[in-house]
Design an enzyme around this catalytic site. Structure first.
Site, mmCIF file in Angstrom:
data_model
loop_
_atom_site.group_PDB
_atom_site.id
_atom_site.type_symbol
_atom_site.label_atom_id
_atom_site.label_comp_id
_atom_site.label_asym_id
_atom_site.label_seq_id
_atom_site.Cartn_x
_atom_site.Cartn_y
_atom_site.Cartn_z
ATOM 1 N N GLU A 114 0.850 -1.191 0.000
ATOM 2 C CA GLU A 114 0.000 0.000 0.000
ATOM 3 C C GLU A 114 0.879 1.233 0.000
ATOM 4 O O GLU A 114 2.102 1.144 0.198
ATOM 5 C CB GLU A 114 -0.958 -0.003 1.201
ATOM 6 C CG GLU A 114 -2.083 -1.013 1.046
ATOM 7 C CD GLU A 114 -3.087 -1.029 2.185
ATOM 8 O OE1 GLU A 114 -2.935 -0.264 3.148
ATOM 9 O OE2 GLU A 114 -4.033 -1.833 2.108
ATOM 10 N N HIS A 230 -9.575 9.513 2.982
ATOM 11 C CA HIS A 230 -9.171 8.386 2.131
ATOM 12 C C HIS A 230 -9.337 8.809 0.683
ATOM 13 O O HIS A 230 -10.389 9.338 0.317
ATOM 14 C CB HIS A 230 -10.019 7.151 2.432
ATOM 15 C CG HIS A 230 -9.431 5.900 1.847
ATOM 16 N ND1 HIS A 230 -9.431 5.645 0.489
ATOM 17 C CD2 HIS A 230 -8.796 4.855 2.429
ATOM 18 C CE1 HIS A 230 -8.826 4.481 0.275
ATOM 19 N NE2 HIS A 230 -8.423 3.985 1.437
ATOM 20 N N ARG A 276 -1.167 9.165 1.802
ATOM 21 C CA ARG A 276 -2.588 9.429 1.606
ATOM 22 C C ARG A 276 -2.918 10.913 1.567
ATOM 23 O O ARG A 276 -3.804 11.341 0.833
ATOM 24 C CB ARG A 276 -3.325 8.806 2.787
ATOM 25 C CG ARG A 276 -4.393 7.901 2.352
ATOM 26 C CD ARG A 276 -4.962 7.218 3.531
ATOM 27 N NE ARG A 276 -4.888 5.801 3.283
ATOM 28 C CZ ARG A 276 -5.385 4.897 4.085
ATOM 29 N NH1 ARG A 276 -5.959 5.256 5.209
ATOM 30 N NH2 ARG A 276 -5.312 3.628 3.777
ATOM 31 N N HIS A 337 -12.087 9.845 6.640
ATOM 32 C CA HIS A 337 -11.864 8.416 6.850
ATOM 33 C C HIS A 337 -11.391 8.076 8.257
ATOM 34 O O HIS A 337 -11.784 7.052 8.817
ATOM 35 C CB HIS A 337 -10.816 7.955 5.828
ATOM 36 C CG HIS A 337 -10.469 6.506 5.877
ATOM 37 N ND1 HIS A 337 -11.395 5.510 5.668
ATOM 38 C CD2 HIS A 337 -9.278 5.873 6.082
ATOM 39 C CE1 HIS A 337 -10.800 4.329 5.754
ATOM 40 N NE2 HIS A 337 -9.519 4.519 6.016
ATOM 41 N N ARG A 372 -1.507 9.275 9.006
ATOM 42 C CA ARG A 372 -1.341 7.850 9.309
ATOM 43 C C ARG A 372 -0.923 7.062 8.073
ATOM 44 O O ARG A 372 -1.477 7.235 6.991
ATOM 45 C CB ARG A 372 -2.662 7.290 9.847
ATOM 46 C CG ARG A 372 -2.645 5.792 10.056
ATOM 47 C CD ARG A 372 -3.908 5.304 10.715
ATOM 48 N NE ARG A 372 -5.074 5.428 9.887
ATOM 49 C CZ ARG A 372 -5.430 4.566 8.949
ATOM 50 N NH1 ARG A 372 -4.671 3.520 8.681
ATOM 51 N NH2 ARG A 372 -6.533 4.751 8.261
#
Ligand code: SIN
Length: 517
Positions: A114, A230, A276, A337, A372
């Site tokens: 990811e 997100h 992100r 998110h 995060r």
């Protein structure tokens, strides 16, 4: 219920709450779980991508730690990152012991990639149903163990107890009388707040009530300005806001604008695998530039068989909208998110209130910094849940000190109203407009003034009265907006148009406390 310290009360039934309950039971304690919805309903259930841990042959916990720190915008708590990443493999072993059916290849746990991870280290289960598999497994173990679970039972307040700790006040959702519970300590595992935003990937239960209730009781809260968006949530009018996992980009899917251009390359060299905050902001900018309400995820480069085997839930969901991702583009846009901040804890999960522990999304350990790293959230619930579980039969002395930067907020008595739908609708719209991916002073001042008005309508008339869900929503939204207004820089998930760069004087966590607490 309960006999004091041997019967901890755990509020919340996501990964953190279920895991703490199981570990407490194994230690001979008699935990009780309470949850405002059903035992099965939590954000954990909707987590798709997976859970990160350095268990691959080419990986080390040090590399995982470095990636966590690098993603976090310069304010990751280094000790917390060390704990998270070094204890991850042991906690994964616990999940395996409980029976979580992680996907395997040739007998070994399969690992995906990811954004911003330097190695393939994301464990998954049921393809893209990782959260669901974990939640169902842990819940089954909780039920087998005979752990008491009270469903549709809402935390309303904390009250000071004679021994200096706190007790919890609960009420059933049927409106029956509130009840003060003697069980101690209390573990807050109520999850996040992103569903307060009108556009969110979260279930409607994720309204941040735990933060509001703890703050009202005088707890220190930190980093509330950092709300993670997100990048890819399904965006079609009238359709549910379904998450389209980041793991798809890890498998090679790319983002395109309506003209078919792979636009992320214009924004960052890491493109689809950037952190992100960068990907969400780039999509936001691209949507503004083109005037389109979404961009498109293109997974057509992934072989069809692999796509359907690895992402069965997403493929099933999309087929309901006539979309075959092996052929068609998927409309997506960024949505709220994850709450990076929350109730401040130390490394053992102790909050600033004696007798109150916290873990999972509601807790702010500082481990995520300002942004995060993907798939570190389920992990955080487990790792810090384990540390909380070890505190349950001890006195809870200790806890975090004030953050380097502190804001003190007044919480005057209000009118005690609870116009729930109107309040949530309005709060959601203002958060989305003025406290979203891109912020500025004018918008944040508008939001703060707005949420203060809701606070004044909804806070109880006298402190001994119980606050309503409307009061909690208004207060949590106010904490987010107030912290965002104060942080005059851009860092991680917090981007200010009027202060577009990170500034050394802001390289700190920001704490919030109620006036007089
Ligand atoms: C995802 O699957 O993309 C979400 C996982 C996470 O939020 O870490």
């Amino acid at each position: 219920m309960g006999d004091g310290a041997r019967s901890p009360l755990i509020v919340g039934s996501g990964i953190a709450g279920l895991y703490v309950a199981l570990r407490a039971h194994e230690a001979g304690l008699r935990p009780t779980i309470v949850t405002k919805s059903g035992l099965a309903e939590s954000n954990t259930r909707y987590a798709q991508g997976g859970i990160a841990a350095a268990i691959g042959p080419d990986d080390t916990t040090e590399l995982h730690r470095r990636d966590t720190v690098r993603a976090g915008g310069g304010i990751v708590d280094l000790a917390a990152a060390q704990v998270l990443t070094s204890e991850a493999p042991k906690r994964i072993a616990d999940l395996v012991r409980y029976g979580v059916p992680f996907d395997t290849i040739e007998g070994r746990i399969a690992l995906g990639r990811e954004g911003a991870h330097s190695r393939a280290r994301i464990l998954h289960a049921g393809g893209d149903a990782t959260g669901l598999q974990i939640e169902e497994t842990l819940r089954a173990r909780v039920l087998e163990a005979g752990i008491e679970a009270r469903e549709r039972c809402r935390l309303r307040a904390f009250r000071p107890a004679a021994d200096g700790t706190v007790t919890a006040v609960l009420s059933r959702e049927d409106g029956s009388q509130a009840e003060e519970i003697a069980s101690r300590p209390v573990v807050l595992a109520t999850g996040g707040t992103a569903s307060l935003y009108r556009q969110s990937s979260n279930p409607i239960t994720a309204t941040g009530e735990g933060v509001a209730i703890a703050f009202r009781s005088g707890a220190l809260v930190t980093d509330m300005e950092f709300i993670q968006f997100h990048p890819t949530v399904f965006a079609r009018d009238g359709a549910p806001r379904f998450l389209i996992t980041e793991a798809l980009r890890g498998e090679g899917a790319v983002l395109r604008n309506r003209a078919g251009e792979q636009f992320l390359l214009r924004y960052h060299p890491d493109a689809e695998l950037a952190t992100r905050d960068i990907v969400s902001r780039a999509i936001h900018q691209e949507m503004r530039r083109t005037g389109d309400p979404c961009v498109f995820l293109d997974a057509t480069g992934i072989p069809r068989e692999r796509l359907f085997a690895r992402f069965p839930s997403i493929c099933r969901f999309l087929s309901g909208y006539g979309i075959d991702p092996s052929r068609d583009l998927v409309p997506v846009s960024p949505m709220a998110h994850y709450m990076i901040g929350g109730v401040t804890t130390d490394l053992e999960g102790r909050t600033s209130l004696s007798g109150l522990l916290a873990c999972g999304e509601v807790a702010s350990t500082g481990v995520h910094g300002a942004n995060r790293l993907a798939s570190n959230s389920l992990l955080e619930g487990l790792v810090f849940g384990e540390r909380v579980a070890r505190q349950l039969d001890r006195p809870t002395a200790g806890g975090p000190r004030d953050a380097p930067r502190m804001l003190s907020l007044p919480l005057p008595p209000g009118q005690g109203e609870d116009p729930r739908e109107a309040c949530l609708r309005d709060v959601g719209a203002i958060l989305g407009n003025d406290v979203g991916i891109v912020r500025d002073r004018a918008g944040l001042e508008t939001a703060v003034a707005h949420f203060e008005r809701w606070r004044d309508r909804c806070e109880p008339k006298i402190p001994s009265e119980l606050a309503s869900p409307s009061a909690n929503a208004a207060l949590t939204a106010l904490l987010i907006a107030r912290a965002a207004l104060s942080r005059e820089e851009s860092r991680g998930a917090h981007f200010r148009l009027d202060f577009p760069r990170p500034l050394p004087r802001w390289k700190y966590h920001q704490g919030l406390r109620r006036d007089g607490a």
